[in-house]
Design a protein around this motif. Sequence first.
Motif, PDB file in Angstrom:
ATOM      1  N   PHE A 188      29.394  46.760  31.175  1.00 13.55           N
ATOM      2  CA  PHE A 188      29.586  45.108  32.405  1.00 13.55           C
ATOM      3  C   PHE A 188      28.041  45.167  32.736  1.00 13.55           C
ATOM      4  N   LEU A 189      27.522  46.024  33.933  1.00 14.16           N
ATOM      5  CA  LEU A 189      26.202  46.920  34.751  1.00 14.16           C
ATOM      6  C   LEU A 189      25.513  46.034  34.526  1.00 14.16           C
ATOM      7  N   PHE A 190      24.764  46.513  33.073  1.00 11.03           N
ATOM      8  CA  PHE A 190      23.929  46.656  32.360  1.00 11.03           C
ATOM      9  C   PHE A 190      24.124  45.167  31.958  1.00 11.03           C
ATOM     10  N   GLY A 191      24.507  44.400  31.480  1.00 12.46           N
ATOM     11  CA  GLY A 191      24.482  43.045  30.949  1.00 12.46           C
ATOM     12  C   GLY A 191      24.474  42.086  32.122  1.00 12.46           C
ATOM     13  N   PHE A 192      24.952  42.196  33.503  1.00 16.62           N
ATOM     14  CA  PHE A 192      24.626  40.937  34.361  1.00 16.62           C
ATOM     15  C   PHE A 192      23.278  41.348  34.153  1.00 16.62           C
ATOM     16  N   LEU A 193      22.497  41.973  34.383  1.00 11.68           N
ATOM     17  CA  LEU A 193      20.875  42.237  34.545  1.00 11.68           C
ATOM     18  C   LEU A 193      20.753  40.990  33.556  1.00 11.68           C
ATOM     19  N   PHE A 194      21.047  41.367  32.643  1.00 15.09           N
ATOM     20  CA  PHE A 194      20.668  39.878  31.685  1.00 15.09           C
ATOM     21  C   PHE A 194      21.343  38.939  32.474  1.00 15.09           C
ATOM     22  N   VAL A 195      22.095  38.454  31.769  1.00 12.98           N
ATOM     23  CA  VAL A 195      23.422  37.091  32.043  1.00 12.98           C
ATOM     24  C   VAL A 195      22.171  36.725  34.048  1.00 12.98           C
ATOM     25  N   PHE A 196      21.940  37.256  35.028  1.00 18.21           N
ATOM     26  CA  PHE A 196      20.973  37.121  35.824  1.00 18.21           C
ATOM     27  C   PHE A 196      20.533  35.702  35.990  1.00 18.21           C
ATOM     28  N   PRO A 197      19.510  36.124  35.054  1.00 20.40           N
ATOM     29  CA  PRO A 197      18.091  35.206  35.286  1.00 20.40           C
ATOM     30  C   PRO A 197      18.872  34.043  34.111  1.00 20.40           C
ATOM     31  N   PHE A 198      19.398  33.965  34.003  1.00 21.09           N
ATOM     32  CA  PHE A 198      20.727  32.646  33.390  1.00 21.09           C
ATOM     33  C   PHE A 198      21.042  31.748  33.371  1.00 21.09           C
ATOM     34  N   GLY A 199      21.915  32.674  34.462  1.00 21.66           N
ATOM     35  CA  GLY A 199      22.994  31.980  35.692  1.00 21.66           C
ATOM     36  C   GLY A 199      22.552  32.213  36.897  1.00 21.66           C
ATOM     37  N   ILE A 200      21.738  32.695  37.624  1.00 19.71           N
ATOM     38  CA  ILE A 200      22.035  32.556  39.270  1.00 19.71           C
ATOM     39  C   ILE A 200      21.410  30.647  39.691  1.00 19.71           C
ATOM     40  N   ASN A 201      20.372  29.694  38.812  1.00 22.26           N
ATOM     41  CA  ASN A 201      20.460  29.140  39.250  1.00 22.26           C
ATOM     42  C   ASN A 201      21.666  27.486  39.362  1.00 22.26           C
ATOM     43  N   ASP A 202      22.230  27.777  37.567  1.00 25.57           N
ATOM     44  CA  ASP A 202      23.464  27.039  37.396  1.00 25.57           C
ATOM     45  C   ASP A 202      24.829  27.557  38.596  1.00 25.57           C
ATOM     46  N   VAL A 203      24.485  28.673  38.745  1.00 27.83           N
ATOM     47  CA  VAL A 203      25.188  29.492  40.104  1.00 27.83           C
ATOM     48  C   VAL A 203      24.976  28.389  41.312  1.00 27.83           C
ATOM     49  N   LEU A 204      23.912  28.492  41.968  1.00 32.34           N
ATOM     50  CA  LEU A 204      23.518  27.651  43.233  1.00 32.34           C
ATOM     51  C   LEU A 204      23.889  26.130  42.803  1.00 32.34           C
ATOM     52  N   ALA A 205      23.131  25.945  42.012  1.00 35.74           N
ATOM     53  CA  ALA A 205      23.918  24.135  41.511  1.00 35.74           C
ATOM     54  C   ALA A 205      25.192  23.394  40.790  1.00 35.74           C
ATOM     55  N   THR A 206      26.426  24.909  40.983  1.00 37.89           N
ATOM     56  CA  THR A 206      27.517  24.415  41.311  1.00 37.89           C
ATOM     57  C   THR A 206      28.160  24.017  42.291  1.00 37.89           C
ATOM     58  N   ASP A 207      29.223  23.042  42.892  1.00 40.61           N
ATOM     59  CA  ASP A 207      29.949  22.168  43.522  1.00 40.61           C
ATOM     60  C   ASP A 207      30.771  22.902  43.882  1.00 40.61           C
ATOM     61  N   PHE A 208      30.805  23.889  44.390  1.00 35.11           N
ATOM     62  CA  PHE A 208      31.943  24.612  44.975  1.00 35.11           C
ATOM     63  C   PHE A 208      32.982  24.261  45.651  1.00 35.11           C
ATOM     64  N   ALA A 209      32.624  22.964  46.563  1.00 32.98           N
ATOM     65  CA  ALA A 209      33.214  22.672  47.522  1.00 32.98           C
ATOM     66  C   ALA A 209      34.384  21.017  46.706  1.00 32.98           C
ATOM     67  N   SER A 210      33.634  20.732  45.395  1.00 36.09           N
ATOM     68  CA  SER A 210      34.526  20.096  44.530  1.00 36.09           C
ATOM     69  C   SER A 210      35.800  20.685  43.388  1.00 36.09           C
ATOM     70  N   TRP A 211      35.799  21.779  43.754  1.00 37.53           N
ATOM     71  CA  TRP A 211      37.126  22.703  43.005  1.00 37.53           C
ATOM     72  C   TRP A 211      38.337  22.716  43.689  1.00 37.53           C
ATOM     73  N   SER A 212      39.625  22.599  42.809  1.00 35.31           N
ATOM     74  CA  SER A 212      40.686  22.230  43.237  1.00 35.31           C
ATOM     75  C   SER A 212      41.063  23.820  42.927  1.00 35.31           C
ATOM     76  N   ILE A 213      42.559  23.438  42.948  1.00 38.60           N
ATOM     77  CA  ILE A 213      43.124  25.032  43.194  1.00 38.60           C
ATOM     78  C   ILE A 213      43.867  25.625  41.413  1.00 38.60           C
ATOM     79  N   ASN A 214      43.366  23.922  40.842  1.00 36.88           N
ATOM     80  CA  ASN A 214      43.468  24.587  39.454  1.00 36.88           C
ATOM     81  C   ASN A 214      42.690  25.014  39.035  1.00 36.88           C
ATOM     82  N   THR A 215      40.993  24.726  39.079  1.00 35.25           N
ATOM     83  CA  THR A 215      39.801  24.938  38.809  1.00 35.25           C
ATOM     84  C   THR A 215      39.588  26.765  39.360  1.00 35.25           C
ATOM     85  N   TYR A 216      40.234  26.756  40.717  1.00 36.01           N
ATOM     86  CA  TYR A 216      40.075  28.669  41.234  1.00 36.01           C
ATOM     87  C   TYR A 216      41.059  29.280  39.953  1.00 36.01           C
TER      88      TYR A 216
END
Length: 305
Positions: A188-216
């Motif tokens: 999982f640690l090594f897998g995260f190295l490959f996931v990071f470049p694909f996911g970081i921009n999407d994470v930063l663009a995610t509107d966490f403020a819009s999440w409801s309790i059900n989303t969490y």
Amino acid sequence: MKNNTLKAHLALLGANVIYGANYLIAKGVMPNKIGPSAFIFVRVLGAIFLFWLLKTTVKENIEKKDYPRLLLCGLLGVATNQLLFFHGLNLTSPIDASIIITSIPVIVLIFSAIILKEKITSNKILGLIIGGIGAVILISYGNKSGGTSSILGNLFIFLNACSYGLYLVIVKPLMKKYNSLTVISWVFLFGFLFVFPFGINDVLATDFASWSINTYLAVGFVVVFTTFLAYLFNIYALNYVSPSVNGSYVYLQPAVSFIMVSIYAYVLNHKEYAQDINLVKVLSCLLIFCGVYLISIKKGKKALN
């Protein structure tokens, strides 16, 4: 010993019920609340924290020569596998995804024959043909069936199954050599190295403020139950039952998915899922099941185990 075996079967039952429920729970928050790549980023990061926290109880060092294999396992078993799965699930039906996943034993057999030179019997060849027909019918039927099915999504799920099947073959020598918790923590640690470049921009663009309790709750379910607990349940079960018994529980996943989709469609009135259950999908599911059964049966006395 019988008590431990019973606990192992209960653990496998729990793990595969979790997997079966995951198809609909994960799809329920994509892509409106979080994109597939961002979801994988959060899932893998959360799993790393939990696995490495538990790994503090296991004192074990990895030999330098095994790090490249762990890196490859991280690429196939975490990054490629999960990115393809979540992007595929985002596009297609939870039922289609759960059925296609049952082809993993077929894929493992093919890679085992190519890489590990394992013998393929006539029963296994027949199983490969029947299971393959079922998978091809389901994938190609994606855009014609209505509902939430998609041929591209189905193809992504199939490629995800291929990636995971190859991972299972490649990781096998490491599981024999080291504690399984050590292996999965590094994977999982090594897998995260490959996931990071694909996911970081999407994470930063995610509107966490819009999440409801059900989303969490949905995201928490995927991190804690689908990723962390389900894997631990499988590890526990492997101490008391054979890998073939472990693998047979994958057949529960379409059943759980069928039940949950039916509840969503006909009880909770989510009409978009109403067309996800039909005769073609049931028949393709049966073909895959028959194919995997032919691959898994053993001749002689071993068949009674």
